[in-house]
Design an enzyme around this catalytic site. Sequence first.
Site, PDB file in Angstrom:
ATOM      1  N   ASP A  60     -52.419   7.592   9.449  1.00  0.00           N
ATOM      2  CA  ASP A  60     -51.369   6.894  10.408  1.00  0.00           C
ATOM      3  C   ASP A  60     -52.133   6.396  11.654  1.00  0.00           C
ATOM      4  O   ASP A  60     -51.766   5.358  12.286  1.00  0.00           O
ATOM      5  CB  ASP A  60     -50.033   7.391  10.481  1.00  0.00           C
ATOM      6  CG  ASP A  60     -49.050   6.669  10.948  1.00  0.00           C
ATOM      7  OD1 ASP A  60     -48.821   5.387  10.806  1.00  0.00           O
ATOM      8  OD2 ASP A  60     -48.038   7.300  11.642  1.00  0.00           O
TER       9      ASP A  60
ATOM     10  N   LYS B  23     -45.516  -9.090   9.933  1.00  0.00           N
ATOM     11  CA  LYS B  23     -45.856  -7.865   8.892  1.00  0.00           C
ATOM     12  C   LYS B  23     -47.432  -7.766   9.060  1.00  0.00           C
ATOM     13  O   LYS B  23     -47.984  -8.702   8.898  1.00  0.00           O
ATOM     14  CB  LYS B  23     -45.497  -7.987   7.666  1.00  0.00           C
ATOM     15  CG  LYS B  23     -43.860  -7.876   7.493  1.00  0.00           C
ATOM     16  CD  LYS B  23     -43.381  -7.828   6.123  1.00  0.00           C
ATOM     17  CE  LYS B  23     -43.278  -9.109   5.590  1.00  0.00           C
ATOM     18  NZ  LYS B  23     -42.649  -9.190   4.195  1.00  0.00           N
TER      19      LYS B  23
END
Length: 253
Positions: free
Chosen positions: A172, A218
């Site tokens: 992440d 996105k």
Amino acid sequence: MARSLGRVCLGFHRLGALSSAPPPPSLLTSSRSVRTIFAPAILGLPSFFSKPRDFSLPNSSWGSEMMRLYKHYNSQCEVEMEGGEKQEGPWQRLPSYNRFLKYATGGVYLSKIIQSKARLFTRNNRDTGATFEYVLFFNSEEQKCVAIFQAGHLLEGPPGHVHGGAIATMIDTVVGAHANIVSGPVVTANLNINYRRPIPLGSTLVIESSLIKKEGKKVFITCKVTSSDGSKLHTDTTALFVSINISHLLLGS
Ligand SMILES: CCCCCCCC(=O)SCCNC(=O)CCNC(=O)[C@H](O)C(C)(C)COP(=O)(O)OP(=O)(O)OC[C@H]1O[C@@H](n2cnc3c(N)ncnc32)[C@H](O)[C@@H]1OP(=O)(O)O
């Protein structure tokens, strides 16, 4: 009182800078095109009073593989031209500090005590080498981000091996930094990780992310974690990041 007001103002100043209109400032070490609108807050701006530690620089806990790979990428951050002139190379090392935003979600400021203690958790272990040792490099031409990661002994999950959540944290971190460069302030909307092989504690790993596409708000990124020589695939990941306005975090919406 004056001091605490100063702190609050500094906080707003940072947020003001973050939420101001484009073009975003490039605040990393070089003037190249890495977009870092979120980075000063995420990575922690230097304070006015002391020189912050850049955690992406080598320390005594780094093993030989970590150093070898660091030198490999670092040597490509600046290349020497004929005549000794130095030019920026294809890679950029991303500096990394341990402070984060000073605010909680929910529209409520953190208490002063928590504010002053808040730290980016991957960069907050006093026992150097015990948890996350890593450095990120970015290649804007190839749209790739590479992290070299040495997994410390406090990251244990299964006996002798790295916890899956710790691996997810590093993934992440890398894809998040990558998406931030591509798109400014973002949050992770989806992280889909396939764990293929366990990772022994103490290993040095290469985490490489690639931009798939940017579509409106996105950003789609893939990421692989491999052994330092690339021979073993430990995880493969697809990630989706969504652009946010910084008020999204402040309001906790
Ligand atoms: C250096 C350290 C770096 C560390 C970086 C770490 C980054 C992080 O970990 S951030 C923390 C973890 N993430 C979070 O807390 C995020 C929490 N979630 C949210 O805030 C929201 O759900 C958020 C912003 C993701 C999406 O909000 P939402 O209101 O749905 O946004 P919205 O504008 O409607 O959606 C945008 C698009 O994304 C899509 N989308 C949103 N969430 C998802 C999802 N989970 N899966 C698939 N698509 C999704 C929507 O369908 C929409 O698509 P389209 O534009 O094609 O219609």
